[in-house]
Motif scaffolding. Structure first.
Motif, PDB file in Angstrom:
ATOM      1  N   ASP A   1      13.135  13.055  -2.174  1.00 55.67           N
ATOM      2  CA  ASP A   1      13.030  14.360  -1.507  1.00 55.67           C
ATOM      3  C   ASP A   1      11.673  14.596  -0.854  1.00 55.67           C
ATOM      4  O   ASP A   1      11.328  15.731  -0.537  1.00 55.67           O
ATOM      5  CB  ASP A   1      13.309  15.483  -2.523  1.00 55.67           C
ATOM      6  CG  ASP A   1      12.389  15.415  -3.734  1.00 55.67           C
ATOM      7  OD1 ASP A   1      11.633  14.429  -3.847  1.00 55.67           O
ATOM      8  OD2 ASP A   1      12.429  16.330  -4.566  1.00 55.67           O
ATOM      9  N   SER A   2      10.894  13.544  -0.650  1.00 55.39           N
ATOM     10  CA  SER A   2       9.583  13.705  -0.026  1.00 55.39           C
ATOM     11  C   SER A   2       9.219  12.428   0.727  1.00 55.39           C
ATOM     12  O   SER A   2       9.524  11.321   0.281  1.00 55.39           O
ATOM     13  CB  SER A   2       8.512  14.019  -1.078  1.00 55.39           C
ATOM     14  OG  SER A   2       7.229  14.063  -0.491  1.00 55.39           O
ATOM     15  N   THR A   3       8.538  12.617   1.847  1.00 56.27           N
ATOM     16  CA  THR A   3       8.072  11.465   2.636  1.00 56.27           C
ATOM     17  C   THR A   3       6.588  11.225   2.443  1.00 56.27           C
ATOM     18  O   THR A   3       6.005  10.379   3.116  1.00 56.27           O
ATOM     19  CB  THR A   3       8.360  11.696   4.131  1.00 56.27           C
ATOM     20  OG1 THR A   3       7.707  12.896   4.563  1.00 56.27           O
ATOM     21  CG2 THR A   3       9.858  11.816   4.390  1.00 56.27           C
ATOM     22  N   ASP A   4       5.978  11.974   1.542  1.00 59.64           N
ATOM     23  CA  ASP A   4       4.543  11.828   1.296  1.00 59.64           C
ATOM     24  C   ASP A   4       4.316  11.030   0.005  1.00 59.64           C
ATOM     25  O   ASP A   4       4.845  11.384  -1.045  1.00 59.64           O
ATOM     26  CB  ASP A   4       3.880  13.203   1.172  1.00 59.64           C
ATOM     27  CG  ASP A   4       2.394  13.076   0.876  1.00 59.64           C
ATOM     28  OD1 ASP A   4       1.678  12.420   1.655  1.00 59.64           O
ATOM     29  OD2 ASP A   4       1.950  13.616  -0.157  1.00 59.64           O
TER      30      ASP A   4
ATOM     31  N   PRO B   1       2.713   7.968   4.783  1.00 59.53           N
ATOM     32  CA  PRO B   1       4.053   8.472   5.127  1.00 59.53           C
ATOM     33  C   PRO B   1       5.140   7.497   4.691  1.00 59.53           C
ATOM     34  O   PRO B   1       5.058   6.298   4.950  1.00 59.53           O
ATOM     35  CB  PRO B   1       3.992   8.596   6.649  1.00 59.53           C
ATOM     36  CG  PRO B   1       2.995   7.550   7.076  1.00 59.53           C
ATOM     37  CD  PRO B   1       1.974   7.474   5.967  1.00 59.53           C
ATOM     38  N   ASP B   2       6.155   8.034   4.054  1.00 58.97           N
ATOM     39  CA  ASP B   2       7.289   7.220   3.589  1.00 58.97           C
ATOM     40  C   ASP B   2       8.557   7.772   4.228  1.00 58.97           C
ATOM     41  O   ASP B   2       9.324   8.508   3.607  1.00 58.97           O
ATOM     42  CB  ASP B   2       7.362   7.276   2.059  1.00 58.97           C
ATOM     43  CG  ASP B   2       8.550   6.511   1.508  1.00 58.97           C
ATOM     44  OD1 ASP B   2       9.100   5.668   2.244  1.00 58.97           O
ATOM     45  OD2 ASP B   2       8.932   6.767   0.361  1.00 58.97           O
ATOM     46  N   ASN B   3       8.769   7.405   5.468  1.00 60.89           N
ATOM     47  CA  ASN B   3       9.886   7.977   6.218  1.00 60.89           C
ATOM     48  C   ASN B   3      11.241   7.522   5.701  1.00 60.89           C
ATOM     49  O   ASN B   3      12.271   8.141   5.991  1.00 60.89           O
ATOM     50  CB  ASN B   3       9.759   7.624   7.701  1.00 60.89           C
ATOM     51  CG  ASN B   3       8.516   8.245   8.325  1.00 60.89           C
ATOM     52  OD1 ASN B   3       8.129   9.358   7.969  1.00 60.89           O
ATOM     53  ND2 ASN B   3       7.883   7.522   9.241  1.00 60.89           N
ATOM     54  N   GLU B   4      11.270   6.451   4.957  1.00 59.76           N
ATOM     55  CA  GLU B   4      12.539   5.941   4.425  1.00 59.76           C
ATOM     56  C   GLU B   4      12.775   6.389   2.978  1.00 59.76           C
ATOM     57  O   GLU B   4      13.750   5.966   2.346  1.00 59.76           O
ATOM     58  CB  GLU B   4      12.547   4.408   4.501  1.00 59.76           C
ATOM     59  CG  GLU B   4      12.483   3.887   5.932  1.00 59.76           C
ATOM     60  CD  GLU B   4      12.490   2.371   5.977  1.00 59.76           C
ATOM     61  OE1 GLU B   4      12.618   1.742   4.902  1.00 59.76           O
ATOM     62  OE2 GLU B   4      12.373   1.820   7.079  1.00 59.76           O
ATOM     63  N   ASN B   5      11.886   7.234   2.462  1.00 54.26           N
ATOM     64  CA  ASN B   5      12.030   7.771   1.102  1.00 54.26           C
ATOM     65  C   ASN B   5      12.215   6.663   0.058  1.00 54.26           C
ATOM     66  O   ASN B   5      13.084   6.736  -0.808  1.00 54.26           O
ATOM     67  CB  ASN B   5      13.216   8.739   1.024  1.00 54.26           C
ATOM     68  CG  ASN B   5      13.035   9.942   1.910  1.00 54.26           C
ATOM     69  OD1 ASN B   5      13.618  10.001   2.983  1.00 54.26           O
ATOM     70  ND2 ASN B   5      12.227  10.886   1.490  1.00 54.26           N
ATOM     71  N   LYS B   6      11.376   5.689   0.132  1.00 54.59           N
ATOM     72  CA  LYS B   6      11.453   4.595  -0.836  1.00 54.59           C
ATOM     73  C   LYS B   6      10.891   4.997  -2.196  1.00 54.59           C
ATOM     74  O   LYS B   6      11.308   4.467  -3.225  1.00 54.59           O
ATOM     75  CB  LYS B   6      10.699   3.371  -0.304  1.00 54.59           C
ATOM     76  CG  LYS B   6      11.349   2.739   0.913  1.00 54.59           C
ATOM     77  CD  LYS B   6      10.560   1.516   1.366  1.00 54.59           C
ATOM     78  CE  LYS B   6      11.243   0.848   2.557  1.00 54.59           C
ATOM     79  NZ  LYS B   6      10.496  -0.342   3.019  1.00 54.59           N
TER      80      LYS B   6
ATOM     81  N   TRP C   1       3.310  -1.918   2.654  1.00 51.80           N
ATOM     82  CA  TRP C   1       2.485  -1.284   3.696  1.00 51.80           C
ATOM     83  C   TRP C   1       1.360  -2.217   4.153  1.00 51.80           C
ATOM     84  O   TRP C   1       1.141  -2.382   5.351  1.00 51.80           O
ATOM     85  CB  TRP C   1       1.914   0.022   3.153  1.00 51.80           C
ATOM     86  CG  TRP C   1       1.072   0.785   4.133  1.00 51.80           C
ATOM     87  CD1 TRP C   1      -0.247   0.598   4.413  1.00 51.80           C
ATOM     88  CD2 TRP C   1       1.516   1.846   4.985  1.00 51.80           C
ATOM     89  NE1 TRP C   1      -0.672   1.483   5.368  1.00 51.80           N
ATOM     90  CE2 TRP C   1       0.389   2.258   5.737  1.00 51.80           C
ATOM     91  CE3 TRP C   1       2.734   2.486   5.169  1.00 51.80           C
ATOM     92  CZ2 TRP C   1       0.464   3.287   6.668  1.00 51.80           C
ATOM     93  CZ3 TRP C   1       2.800   3.508   6.103  1.00 51.80           C
ATOM     94  CH2 TRP C   1       1.683   3.908   6.836  1.00 51.80           C
TER      95      TRP C   1
ATOM     96  N   HIS D   1      -3.062   9.258   1.142  1.00 47.33           N
ATOM     97  CA  HIS D   1      -1.687   9.664   1.465  1.00 47.33           C
ATOM     98  C   HIS D   1      -1.089   8.726   2.516  1.00 47.33           C
ATOM     99  O   HIS D   1      -1.747   8.382   3.494  1.00 47.33           O
ATOM    100  CB  HIS D   1      -1.653  11.106   1.975  1.00 47.33           C
ATOM    101  CG  HIS D   1      -1.954  12.116   0.911  1.00 47.33           C
ATOM    102  ND1 HIS D   1      -0.979  12.781   0.221  1.00 47.33           N
ATOM    103  CD2 HIS D   1      -3.148  12.558   0.418  1.00 47.33           C
ATOM    104  CE1 HIS D   1      -1.535  13.603  -0.653  1.00 47.33           C
ATOM    105  NE2 HIS D   1      -2.857  13.490  -0.553  1.00 47.33           N
TER     106      HIS D   1
END
Length: 244
Positions: free
Chosen positions: A158-161, A149-154, A200, A147
Motif C-alpha cells: 500500500d505504499s511506493t515509498d 520509490p517503489d512503483n511496483e510495490n515490491k 536498485w 528514501h
C-alpha cells in the motif's frame, strides 16, 4: 219431543264458526300486545340505526379532536426534542473539542518523547555499526533515512515509498532500526527491503543489520531463524555489549 237433528247441526256449526273467529281475535290481540309487528320492528330498527349513526358521528368527532391534539402534542414534543438534541450536540461537540485538544497535547508530547528516544536509539545504532567497522579499520559515513520509490510495490502493498534507516556503499551496508518487535512482519519487511536495494543498485549488500532493544519472546526464535536464513545480524544492545 224429539229435537230436530238439522237444528242441532246448525247450532254446532254456528258455535264452531264464531268460536274460531273469537279465538283468532283473542290471539291477534295477544300478539299485538306482547310482540312487535313487522312494521313496528322495522321502525324500531330504523330508530336504532339513526341512534347508532348519531353515536358514530359523535365518536368520529371526538376521535378527530383527539388526533388533532395528539398531532399538536407530538409536534410540540418534536420541537422540544430538537432543541434539546441541538443543546446536547453543542455540549458534546464542546466536550469533544476539549478532549481532542487534551489528547492532541498528550500525543504531541508523546511524539516528542518518542522522537527523542528514537533519535537517541538511532544514534546508538549508528555508533554500533561504526564500532563494528572501526574494529576492521574501516571508517564509515552512513547515510540516514534514505528514501527510494517503489512503483511496483515490491516492499509494501500500500505504499511506493521505501525508507532505509542506514545505508552505505563500499562496503555495502544496510541497517534497519526498531526499538521493539512484537511481530515477524518487521523482519520480513526488512528482507524485502534488502532485495529491493540490491535490485536498485545491482549490487549485493552482504552487511545486513537489524538493531532492536526488545523482541517479544513468543516470536524471538522464529525471528532469529528468519535473520539467519537471510544472513541478517540481529543485534540487541544490552549493557554496552552487542549480542547477536
Amino acid at each position: 219431543m224429539t229435537a230436530d237433528p238439522n237444528l242441532n247441526q246448525t247450532i254446532k256449526d254456528y258455535i264452531d264458526k264464531h268460536m274460531d273467529e273469537k279465538v283468532k281475535k283473542i290471539q291477534i290481540d295477544y300478539l299485538k300486545e306482547n310482540f312487535l309487528t313487522r312494521g313496528e320492528f322495522l321502525d324500531a330498527m330504523n330508530r336504532m340505526d339513526k341512534r347508532f349513526e348519531s353515536l358514530q358521528t359523535q365518536m368520529d368527532k371526538r376521535f378527530e379532536s383527539i388526533d388533532k391534539r395528539f398531532v399538536a402534542l407530538q409536534t410540540q414534543m418534536n420541537k422540544q426534542f430538537e432543541v434539546l438534541q441541538n443543546q446536547i450536540d453543542k455540549r458534546f461537540e464542546t466536550l469533544q473539542n476539549q478532549i481532542d485538544k487534551r489528547f492532541a497535547n498528550v500525543f504531541e508530547r508523546f511524539d516528542q518523547i518518542t522522537l527523542s528516544v528514537f533519535d537517541s536509539f538511532e544514534g546508538m545504532a549508528y555508533s554500533i555499526i561504526n564500532s563494528i567497522f572501526r574494529k576492521k579499520e574501516i571508517t564509515l559515513e552512513l547515510k540516514r533515512n534514505q528514501h527510494f520509490p517503489d512503483n511496483e510495490n515490491k516492499v509494501f502493498p500500500d505504499s511506493t515509498d521505501v525508507e532505509i534507516d542506514f545505508l552505505h556503499l563500499n562496503p555495502n551496508i544496510i541497517v534497519e532500526v526498531s526499538t521493539k518487535i512484537f511481530d515477524l512482519e518487521k523482519i520480513r519487511t526488512f528482507t524485502r527491503k534488502i532485495e529491493f536495494i540490491e535490485s536498485w543498485y545491482k549490487k549485493s549488500f552482504e552487511h545486513r543489520y537489524f538493531i532492536t532493544f526488545y523482541i517479544d519472546h513468543i516470536i524471538e526464535h522464529e525471528a532469529k531463524n528468519i535473520a539467519k536464513k537471510f544472513n541478517i545480524q540481529l543485534i540487541k544492545p544490552k549493557k554496552r555489549k552487542y549480542f547477536l
